[in-house]
Design a protein around this motif. Structure first.
Motif, short mmCIF file in Angstrom:
data_model
loop_
_atom_site.label_atom_id
_atom_site.label_comp_id
_atom_site.label_asym_id
_atom_site.label_seq_id
_atom_site.Cartn_x
_atom_site.Cartn_y
_atom_site.Cartn_z
N ALA A 68 0.93 -1.21 0.09
CA ALA A 68 0.13 0.06 -0.10
C ALA A 68 0.94 1.42 -0.05
N TYR A 69 2.05 1.22 0.56
CA TYR A 69 2.88 2.17 0.66
C TYR A 69 4.32 2.11 -0.24
N ALA A 70 4.03 1.46 -1.13
CA ALA A 70 5.42 1.23 -2.00
C ALA A 70 5.64 2.85 -2.73
N TYR A 71 6.90 2.89 -2.91
CA TYR A 71 7.42 4.03 -3.67
C TYR A 71 7.07 4.04 -4.97
N PRO A 72 7.07 4.78 -5.80
CA PRO A 72 6.76 5.10 -7.27
C PRO A 72 8.19 4.54 -8.00
N GLY A 73 8.16 4.01 -9.28
CA GLY A 73 9.30 3.60 -9.97
C GLY A 73 10.25 4.64 -10.14
N PRO A 74 11.46 4.34 -10.73
CA PRO A 74 12.54 5.07 -11.01
C PRO A 74 12.02 6.38 -11.95
N GLY A 109 15.31 11.77 -6.47
CA GLY A 109 14.86 11.09 -5.33
C GLY A 109 13.10 11.44 -5.06
N TRP A 110 12.56 10.69 -4.46
CA TRP A 110 11.26 10.93 -4.18
C TRP A 110 11.10 11.12 -2.68
N LEU A 111 10.84 12.01 -2.43
CA LEU A 111 10.85 12.70 -0.80
C LEU A 111 9.58 12.64 -0.40
N ALA A 165 15.61 -7.50 -2.90
CA ALA A 165 15.18 -7.68 -4.11
C ALA A 165 15.17 -6.07 -4.80
N ALA A 166 15.19 -5.14 -3.99
CA ALA A 166 15.06 -3.64 -4.40
C ALA A 166 16.48 -3.07 -4.48
N GLY A 167 17.57 -3.99 -4.19
CA GLY A 167 18.90 -3.52 -4.23
C GLY A 167 19.37 -2.67 -3.12
N GLN A 168 18.58 -2.82 -2.15
CA GLN A 168 18.78 -2.02 -0.82
C GLN A 168 19.72 -2.66 0.28
N GLY A 169 20.37 -2.06 1.03
CA GLY A 169 21.08 -2.66 2.24
C GLY A 169 20.15 -3.13 3.21
N PRO A 170 20.57 -3.75 4.38
CA PRO A 170 19.67 -4.19 5.45
C PRO A 170 18.97 -3.33 6.13
N ALA A 171 19.15 -1.93 6.16
CA ALA A 171 18.47 -0.91 6.93
C ALA A 171 18.57 0.30 6.26
N PRO A 172 17.80 1.31 6.48
CA PRO A 172 18.06 2.70 5.67
C PRO A 172 19.04 3.44 6.54
N ALA A 173 19.75 4.09 5.83
CA ALA A 173 20.71 5.23 6.60
C ALA A 173 19.69 6.03 7.30
N ALA A 175 19.98 19.06 -0.64
CA ALA A 175 20.19 17.94 0.11
C ALA A 175 19.43 16.64 -0.73
N VAL A 176 18.21 16.82 -1.33
CA VAL A 176 17.66 15.78 -2.13
C VAL A 176 18.70 15.27 -3.21
N ARG A 177 19.15 16.27 -3.91
CA ARG A 177 20.36 15.95 -5.07
C ARG A 177 21.38 15.08 -4.46
N ALA A 178 22.04 15.57 -3.16
CA ALA A 178 23.16 15.02 -2.58
C ALA A 178 22.95 13.52 -2.17
N LEU A 179 21.73 13.44 -1.59
CA LEU A 179 21.43 12.00 -1.10
C LEU A 179 21.01 11.06 -2.36
N ALA A 180 20.54 11.55 -3.48
CA ALA A 180 20.12 10.73 -4.63
C ALA A 180 21.44 10.42 -5.18
N GLU A 181 22.28 11.36 -5.43
CA GLU A 181 23.92 10.96 -5.98
C GLU A 181 24.74 9.87 -5.08
N LEU A 182 24.27 9.84 -3.87
CA LEU A 182 24.93 8.81 -3.02
C LEU A 182 24.12 7.44 -3.21
N GLY A 183 23.01 7.36 -3.96
CA GLY A 183 22.19 6.11 -4.40
C GLY A 183 21.05 6.08 -3.35
N HIS A 184 20.70 7.23 -2.75
CA HIS A 184 19.47 7.06 -1.86
C HIS A 184 18.44 7.88 -2.79
N ARG A 185 17.58 7.25 -3.41
CA ARG A 185 16.44 7.73 -4.19
C ARG A 185 15.05 7.60 -3.31
#
Length: 261
Positions: free
Chosen positions: A30-36, A43-45, A112-120, A181-191
């Motif tokens: 129900a709370y899934a993020y939208p696609g790339p 990033g999607w904030l 499956a989403a290519g994420q690490g074990p927990a969010p930063a 900040a949004v751009r910087a985080l996205a550049e680190l792979g945090h979308r």
């Protein structure tokens, strides 16, 4: 928990047992993020906040008294779906923030989403007036990020890095520029971005026009007093319209989800 409003075609079929407790898998769908490609800056904030009927975002300085068990299930689900959790320094102090933890229930979904074990966790702070001896900095599963401006005190940057945090410059002055900040985080792979406030930080994101989605729990309580609302600070010239895409209810609590229209 029961659905009061159709969410999307993908989740409409999930309402077979409307009066039963929603599983974590159903909440995650129900709370899934939208696609790339969705959102600005790569990033999607998304913001997750709770408010009483009279607009209070806290009681006696904390959000926990106006929350409930199901709200915390949603809170945990949103965290488990995110790449990074963005939070203001004041909220870190008031809410006694700890590192995000890995949750077995979401392990396969994150892999499956290519994420690490927990969010930063990314802490937004201009002066870096933070206790770097706290577990949030010394023993996170994923290194904590500190977002600050180029004019931040050098000794505090050194202290943050000495504690194991990664300092990310997201502003030319003392403070952080929300869009940067949004751009910087996205550049680190945090979308998949999630902010949990506080109200001052959320107000900055709203004023900058970078908030894509608001997940708001409306608590069936009245508190009066001088409590802050979920966002405050600089006002926008023209109020921004969001559209309702989801509305769930349990025990009088409403769990809404709005997207920028």
């Amino acid at each position: 928990m029961r659905r009061l409003f159709p969410v999307t075609d993908e989740t409409a079929a999930a309402d077979e047992a409307a009066d039963s407790e929603w599983s974590l898998d159903r909440l995650a769908e129900a709370y899934a993020y939208p696609g790339p490609g969705a959102g600005d800056g790569g990033g999607w904030l998304r913001a997750n906040m709770v408010s009483t009927l009279d607009g209070a975002a806290e009681h006696e300085g904390r959000s926990q008294p106006i929350s409930c068990a199901t709200d915390m299930r949603v809170f945990g689900t949103l965290r488990a779906l995110a790449d990074v959790v963005i939070v203001g320094a004041e909220t870190v102090r008031q809410e006694q923030y700890r590192p995000a933890r890995a949750r077995t229930e979401f392990a396969a979904r994150r892999r499956a989403a290519g994420q690490g074990p927990a969010p930063a966790v990314a802490v937004v702070s201009a002066a870096l007036d933070l206790d770097f001896s706290l577990p949030l900095f010394t023993s996170p599963l994923v290194p904590t990020l500190v977002l600050t401006g180029a004019a931040a005190p050098p000794d505090r940057i050194t202290a943050a890095e000495g504690a194991g945090a990664r300092v990310v410059i997201a502003g030319d002055g003392l403070g952080v520029e929300p869009a940067r900040a949004v751009r910087a985080l996205a550049e680190l792979g945090h979308r998949r971005l999630l902010t949990e406030g506080g109200p001052r930080l959320l107000g900055q994101f709203v004023a900058a026009g970078v908030l894509d989605e608001l997940c708001l729990t409306v608590s069936p309580m009245l508190t009066s007093g001088q409590a802050r609302r979920i966002a405050y600070g600089h006002a926008v010239e023209v109020p921004r319209r969001f559209e309702l895409v989801s509305l769930l209810e349990e025990a009088g609590f409403l769990f809404s989800r709005y997207r920028r229209s």
